[in-house]
Design a protein around this motif. Structure first.
Motif, PDB file in Angstrom:
ATOM      1  N   PRO A  35       0.835  -1.208   0.000  1.00 29.87           N
ATOM      2  CA  PRO A  35       0.000   0.000   0.000  1.00 29.87           C
ATOM      3  C   PRO A  35       0.870   1.259   0.000  1.00 29.87           C
ATOM      4  N   PRO A  36       0.327   2.377  -0.498  1.00 32.94           N
ATOM      5  CA  PRO A  36       1.116   3.617  -0.566  1.00 32.94           C
ATOM      6  C   PRO A  36       1.591   4.111   0.798  1.00 32.94           C
ATOM      7  N   GLU A  37       0.864   3.777   1.863  1.00 32.25           N
ATOM      8  CA  GLU A  37       1.272   4.205   3.213  1.00 32.25           C
ATOM      9  C   GLU A  37       2.665   3.686   3.568  1.00 32.25           C
ATOM     10  N   PHE A  38       3.046   2.564   2.991  1.00 32.78           N
ATOM     11  CA  PHE A  38       4.337   1.961   3.317  1.00 32.78           C
ATOM     12  C   PHE A  38       5.513   2.777   2.780  1.00 32.78           C
ATOM     13  N   ASP A  39       5.236   3.744   1.923  1.00 28.19           N
ATOM     14  CA  ASP A  39       6.303   4.609   1.404  1.00 28.19           C
ATOM     15  C   ASP A  39       6.634   5.741   2.367  1.00 28.19           C
ATOM     16  N   LYS A  40       5.814   5.923   3.400  1.00 28.55           N
ATOM     17  CA  LYS A  40       6.052   6.964   4.403  1.00 28.55           C
ATOM     18  C   LYS A  40       6.873   6.378   5.544  1.00 28.55           C
ATOM     19  N   LYS A  41       7.819   7.184   6.039  1.00 29.28           N
ATOM     20  CA  LYS A  41       8.666   6.731   7.141  1.00 29.28           C
ATOM     21  C   LYS A  41       8.009   6.994   8.487  1.00 29.28           C
ATOM     22  N   VAL A  42       8.336   6.117   9.432  1.00 29.57           N
ATOM     23  CA  VAL A  42       7.914   6.291  10.823  1.00 29.57           C
ATOM     24  C   VAL A  42       9.172   6.333  11.679  1.00 29.57           C
ATOM     25  N   ASP A  43       9.229   7.320  12.558  1.00 26.02           N
ATOM     26  CA  ASP A  43      10.307   7.431  13.529  1.00 26.02           C
ATOM     27  C   ASP A  43       9.788   6.845  14.843  1.00 26.02           C
ATOM     28  N   ARG A  44      10.316   5.686  15.226  1.00 26.78           N
ATOM     29  CA  ARG A  44       9.870   5.008  16.453  1.00 26.78           C
ATOM     30  C   ARG A  44       9.966   5.910  17.677  1.00 26.78           C
ATOM     31  N   GLU A  45      10.921   6.827  17.678  1.00 29.02           N
ATOM     32  CA  GLU A  45      11.102   7.698  18.838  1.00 29.02           C
ATOM     33  C   GLU A  45       9.947   8.687  19.005  1.00 29.02           C
ATOM     34  N   GLU A  46       9.144   8.856  17.962  1.00 30.63           N
ATOM     35  CA  GLU A  46       7.990   9.752  18.015  1.00 30.63           C
ATOM     36  C   GLU A  46       6.701   9.005  18.381  1.00 30.63           C
ATOM     37  N   VAL A  47       6.818   7.687  18.587  1.00 39.44           N
ATOM     38  CA  VAL A  47       5.651   6.827  18.796  1.00 39.44           C
ATOM     39  C   VAL A  47       5.671   6.259  20.211  1.00 39.44           C
ATOM     40  N   ASN A  48       4.503   6.202  20.834  1.00 47.24           N
ATOM     41  CA  ASN A  48       4.363   5.575  22.147  1.00 47.24           C
ATOM     42  C   ASN A  48       4.435   4.059  21.929  1.00 47.24           C
ATOM     43  N   MET A  97       1.002   3.676  13.479  1.00 41.42           N
ATOM     44  CA  MET A  97       2.301   4.280  13.773  1.00 41.42           C
ATOM     45  C   MET A  97       2.460   5.633  13.080  1.00 41.42           C
ATOM     46  N   LEU A  98       1.957   5.750  11.863  1.00 36.59           N
ATOM     47  CA  LEU A  98       1.987   7.049  11.173  1.00 36.59           C
ATOM     48  C   LEU A  98       1.165   8.076  11.946  1.00 36.59           C
ATOM     49  N   SER A  99       0.000   7.663  12.400  1.00 36.34           N
ATOM     50  CA  SER A  99      -0.871   8.535  13.175  1.00 36.34           C
ATOM     51  C   SER A  99      -0.201   8.916  14.497  1.00 36.34           C
ATOM     52  N   ALA A 100       0.416   7.952  15.142  1.00 40.87           N
ATOM     53  CA  ALA A 100       1.054   8.181  16.443  1.00 40.87           C
ATOM     54  C   ALA A 100       2.175   9.209  16.355  1.00 40.87           C
ATOM     55  N   GLN A 101       2.950   9.157  15.290  1.00 38.54           N
ATOM     56  CA  GLN A 101       4.069  10.096  15.206  1.00 38.54           C
ATOM     57  C   GLN A 101       3.594  11.531  14.936  1.00 38.54           C
ATOM     58  N   GLU A 102       2.351  11.683  14.546  1.00 35.44           N
ATOM     59  CA  GLU A 102       1.784  13.019  14.341  1.00 35.44           C
ATOM     60  C   GLU A 102       1.255  13.619  15.645  1.00 35.44           C
ATOM     61  N   ASN A 103       1.044  12.774  16.661  1.00 42.16           N
ATOM     62  CA  ASN A 103       0.506  13.222  17.935  1.00 42.16           C
ATOM     63  C   ASN A 103       1.672  13.539  18.876  1.00 42.16           C
ATOM     64  N   PRO A 104       1.649  14.682  19.551  1.00 41.86           N
ATOM     65  CA  PRO A 104       2.759  15.033  20.448  1.00 41.86           C
ATOM     66  C   PRO A 104       3.040  13.987  21.533  1.00 41.86           C
ATOM     67  N   LYS A 105       2.021  13.224  21.935  1.00 40.26           N
ATOM     68  CA  LYS A 105       2.223  12.188  22.955  1.00 40.26           C
ATOM     69  C   LYS A 105       2.530  10.827  22.338  1.00 40.26           C
ATOM     70  N   GLY A 106       2.566  10.754  21.004  1.00 40.50           N
ATOM     71  CA  GLY A 106       2.890   9.501  20.331  1.00 40.50           C
ATOM     72  C   GLY A 106       1.771   8.481  20.334  1.00 40.50           C
ATOM     73  N   VAL A 107       0.543   8.954  20.550  1.00 39.99           N
ATOM     74  CA  VAL A 107      -0.617   8.054  20.620  1.00 39.99           C
ATOM     75  C   VAL A 107      -1.428   8.199  19.336  1.00 39.99           C
ATOM     76  N   PRO A 108      -1.750   7.081  18.674  1.00 35.64           N
ATOM     77  CA  PRO A 108      -2.557   7.166  17.455  1.00 35.64           C
ATOM     78  C   PRO A 108      -3.963   7.677  17.750  1.00 35.64           C
ATOM     79  N   LYS A 109      -4.452   8.576  16.899  1.00 37.47           N
ATOM     80  CA  LYS A 109      -5.795   9.130  17.120  1.00 37.47           C
ATOM     81  C   LYS A 109      -6.854   8.037  17.054  1.00 37.47           C
ATOM     82  N   GLU A 110      -6.613   6.978  16.274  1.00 37.13           N
ATOM     83  CA  GLU A 110      -7.567   5.877  16.163  1.00 37.13           C
ATOM     84  C   GLU A 110      -7.750   5.174  17.508  1.00 37.13           C
ATOM     85  N   LEU A 111      -6.665   4.992  18.246  1.00 38.78           N
ATOM     86  CA  LEU A 111      -6.767   4.353  19.561  1.00 38.78           C
ATOM     87  C   LEU A 111      -7.404   5.298  20.583  1.00 38.78           C
ATOM     88  N   LEU A 112      -7.145   6.591  20.452  1.00 39.83           N
ATOM     89  CA  LEU A 112      -7.796   7.562  21.333  1.00 39.83           C
ATOM     90  C   LEU A 112      -9.302   7.562  21.113  1.00 39.83           C
TER      91      LEU A 112
END
Length: 132
Positions: A16-29, A94-109
């Motif tokens: 899927p196209p989402e796999f072309d985006k990078k995730v920084d684990r340090e930005e993710v809870n 994980m993409l969603s989580a790195q966008e949140n300052p607390k590293g939590v995906p909006k879907e889980l919230l």
């Protein structure tokens, strides 16, 4: 030079196209994501499997910027036909989580918010029933 089996699978697989985006684990809870991973793998397999869960954790933890395409190839032997959906869901979280300052995906919230609202409705119904 011949390609390894995994390299051949990487080239042959449509991701899927989402796999072309990078995730920084340090930005993710990561503890939250790991809990999701364990629950999802248990749901897929129908039973707890610490080996598969730990394998997934290790694959995610290998790099600061995990390579989801390689992870999907590695997990295929464990999750079979469920692997692409699992990896896509994981990556979206994980993409969603790195966008949140607390590293939590909006879907889980949102899911937690719905769960709390449902509990509140149940408690209200029980309270009204007990008054009758």
């Amino acid at each position: 030079m011949a390609l390894s089996i995994d390299q051949k699978r990487l080239k042959a697989t449509k991701f899927p196209p989402e796999f072309d985006k990078k995730v920084d684990r340090e930005e993710v809870n990561m503890p939250l994501i790991k809990k999701w991973i364990a629950n999802k793998i248990t749901a897929i397999l129908g039973d707890e499997d610490d080996i598969v869960v730990e394998t997934c954790y290790n694959l995610i933890d290998q790099d600061q910027f995990p390579k989801i395409k390689e992870i999907q190839i590695q997990l295929t032997g464990f999750l079979n036909k469920e692997t692409p959906n699992f990896c896509k869901e994981l990556w979206i979280l994980m993409l969603s989580a790195q966008e949140n300052p607390k590293g939590v995906p909006k879907e889980l919230l949102e899911a937690k918010k719905r769960e709390l609202q449902e509990e509140q409705v149940r408690a209200t119904v029980v309270a009204e029933y007990q008054q009758c």
